[in-house]
Design an enzyme around this catalytic site. Sequence first.
Site, mmCIF file in Angstrom:
data_model
loop_
_atom_site.group_PDB
_atom_site.id
_atom_site.type_symbol
_atom_site.label_atom_id
_atom_site.label_comp_id
_atom_site.label_asym_id
_atom_site.label_seq_id
_atom_site.Cartn_x
_atom_site.Cartn_y
_atom_site.Cartn_z
ATOM 1 C CG ASN A 1 -0.217 -0.116 2.519
ATOM 2 O OD1 ASN A 1 0.584 0.743 2.865
ATOM 3 N ND2 ASN A 1 -0.478 -1.185 3.272
ATOM 4 C CB ALA B 1 2.204 -0.636 10.679
ATOM 5 C CG ASP C 1 -6.899 -5.669 5.985
ATOM 6 O OD1 ASP C 1 -6.458 -5.491 7.137
ATOM 7 O OD2 ASP C 1 -7.539 -4.810 5.363
ATOM 8 C CG ASP D 1 -6.891 -7.197 13.535
ATOM 9 O OD1 ASP D 1 -6.150 -6.408 14.153
ATOM 10 O OD2 ASP D 1 -7.964 -6.863 13.002
ATOM 11 C CE LYS E 1 -9.714 -4.240 13.829
ATOM 12 N NZ LYS E 1 -8.574 -4.223 12.914
#
Length: 408
Positions: free
Chosen positions: A211, A276, A280, A309, A345
């Site tokens: 990315n 960061a 995924d 994750d 989360k």
Amino acid sequence: MQDLQGKRIVVGITGGIAAYKTIELIRLLRKSNAEVRVVLTPAAAQFVTPLTLQAISGNAVSQSLLDPQAELAMGHIELAKWADLVVIAPASADFIARLNAGMANDLLSTICLATASPILLAPAMNQQMFAQSVTQQNLRQLVARGIHTVGPNSGAQACGDVGFGRMSEPTEIYTALCAVVAPRRDLAHLNVVITAGPTREAIDPVRYISNHSSGKMGFALADAFAERGAKVTLIAGPVNLPTPRNVTRIDVVSAQQMYQQAMQSAVENHIFIGCAAVADYRLEQIATQKIKKTADNDELTLKLVKNPDIITNVAQLREKRPFVVGFAAETQNVAEYAKDKLQRKNLDMICANDVSDSALGFNSEHNALQLFWQNGAESLPQDTKRNLSAQLVEKIIARYNQSSVDNR
């Protein structure tokens, strides 16, 4: 603004169009009650006038090594002894080279050679000059000798080029200067781990999925914590950024590598910050040889599987769980998605930014953040990532201290 009452700052200005910005730096120093003496190189006097600098600084401007009146009292030695810090903004490629060579062929270089006080350079030059290996070598050697640097930034230059070489903004130089001349060590009791940059998920030996994350925000945040004395571990994906001073850096490539390092470091630190941009998904099977294009196949199917994750797993730790701060880079519904991520989360705090704006976020020198925590929110308006990081440290520490009280 930090109070620099009694601090004596020599501001050196070398030849470059960025010299006009140094007037604002001097104004900031005077506003913070510092005493300022300005030294101009002959080239710098072609860009800014001594009369202007005298009016802003409140003191006569020094220009010549061979000024008979000044040298009656050995003026260059007196200035070198007088200074608590020497800041050179802009610092040209020529001056950086002469300083690294130990030359003393003008007043400013002589002061730098004669002073025992810290020196801070704010490089400014054409992007190609900055990229030259000899310039980079000069800067590395100066840093190795204990000289501090700030910037340069990337962007459009007066010559029309675009790239690294723009002098840092006066507020950035001021912040860096304060960290050198009047450092705050109030976070020396804290251990902080920060993840930064992208990850790369291999497709075959020559291709990968990644990315646009530059790592700049995470590196700036690591620098801001370290400047206040925290023991900082920076887990960095593949980025082209120098390691901040007094920061321990661990380089990784893939999400799984970052996960392993993060889980190991999380239990050893008081605060975990997931800055960061972690992929995924990764390839279920990485090709051992380069995948070749064939004439009879216009499509290529890649099977992806989920990566662990990282931030969720850290937040779920039962023993030695740190204070967990997440980041959310969104292109729409920023606040809604960030608050959902905060709850889902089990984070203590989340920092959200809108990366659909090309002037902010990925690869930019600037950012703006929306902060959320349980029953609370705050916005940090657009600023340089360095300045924004200093503000964010304050907000994180405030929430960390509050959580420590709540959990007693």
